[in-house]
Write a protein that holds these residues in place. Sequence first.
Motif: not given
Length: 477
Positions: A81-84, A86-88, A111-115, A117-120
């Motif tokens: 969660x901390x890596x995400x 920080x933008x990873x 959730x990380x995959x959806x996030x 995709x949304x960020x991209x």
Amino acid sequence: MNFWRSLVGKLWITITGLVACVLLTLGLFLLPYIDTTFANSDAIKRLFTYVAIIGFSMTTFFGLFLLTKITQPMQQLIEAANDIRRGKYGTRLDLVTSDEIGELANTFNHMAAELETNIRNLNHEKEHLSSVLRSMSDAVITFDNNGQVILVNPPGQEIMKTWKGLEWDEELQGGGWAADVMPKPLSELYYTTVDEGKDQTAELHVKQGIWSAHMAPLYSEDMIRGAVVVLRDITEQVTLEKMRTDFIANVSHEIRTPLSMMQGYSEALLDGMAPSPEESRELIQVIHEESLRMGRLVKDLLDLTRMEAGHAEMSLRLVDVGDLCDRVYRKFMVRAKEREIDLNWSKPDHNLELEAADEDKLEQVLTNLLDNAFRHTPSGKQIKISANRIWQGEGEAVEVKISDQGVGIPPDDLPFVFERFYKADKARVRGETVGTGIGLAIVKNIVSAHHGTISATSEVGIGTVFKMSIPVKTAEL
């Protein structure tokens, strides 16, 4: 992570305390019974010691089990969660279990995959928007609800640099902003847009420029969070429209008088108002002169239109400006004697040749300038022609000056003398040698076609000097 502050540490301490409490409670209640039943006290101590060791071992084993199954996966989840944060956004968990922790890890990965995709997608939209804004020739500036700039494209940055630090002039409707304050016209437009909640349009006059501003509110759900303004430089458009309007008005003004005179004198001839052949001849002569003037006006208009449209044909060859000035000088000598004007020209000894120029066009320039000088110079005064070879910019040039001792041009009129139909004489008093009003405009276009420059300096009551310079090595026209 501190073990004693972790969930397993707290559970281990709790279970150990519970086991100790149970052992102490049992010991207090069973101690009288043990004392009466067991005669050997050492056996009793050993019994309690064994029970304590077994209980501590079981709680410790249970704590280590929880540490492996709960704390370590939770720690991995926290680090991911901390890596995400920080933008990873490519961080994933590799926990493979069938319990709640495994389900939580799968949910986290989804959730990380959806996030990601949304960020991209957001980055793609942002890059697309940035590309659109960069490619726009119009300036785009976005303000937040405090009036601060939050987004601007390159043309908008140039406008902000141009307007920054200028003081707004209420009378001239020109100026800009000082420091970091929004310019007043944009400020008024901004508050009107925010208050009314709808698009607003206005024209801004900044010094010599005119800008069309269209501002629209930015909504966040039902709240206005700012505004975006699109600025377009319409100075040239407004100038061209004014030139078109002035052109129509000036042409009408120039043609009206000769037409009226031709109509009046022709009606006089038809009505037999000329009793003698001499008077009839005078009327016919006036009609002829006015028709010639209209012909000159039409010819000059056609020449100017062709040059401004870039359709003027240029016959380039080697031209000796000294010989050209000498020929024009001789052409005007008769007129100078008739007007009792001292026309002065001394051909210099050095070379005045241009490698590529249109001799006929340059002769038209000198003719128009001298004709203009003669029309404004009274008898007994002097008109002087001079030519020299000078160094200008990156190469040599030939400079020609035509100076007169005429009435001069007022300072307010001097910047406009090369405009079409512009005359310093606002009353447009007509005489025998009146011009069409576009001679100097033709001069400027011809000089510009030779990549040269022309300027005028004047003092009222003293005279006027026209200075023309043309490069010796003219680029291909």
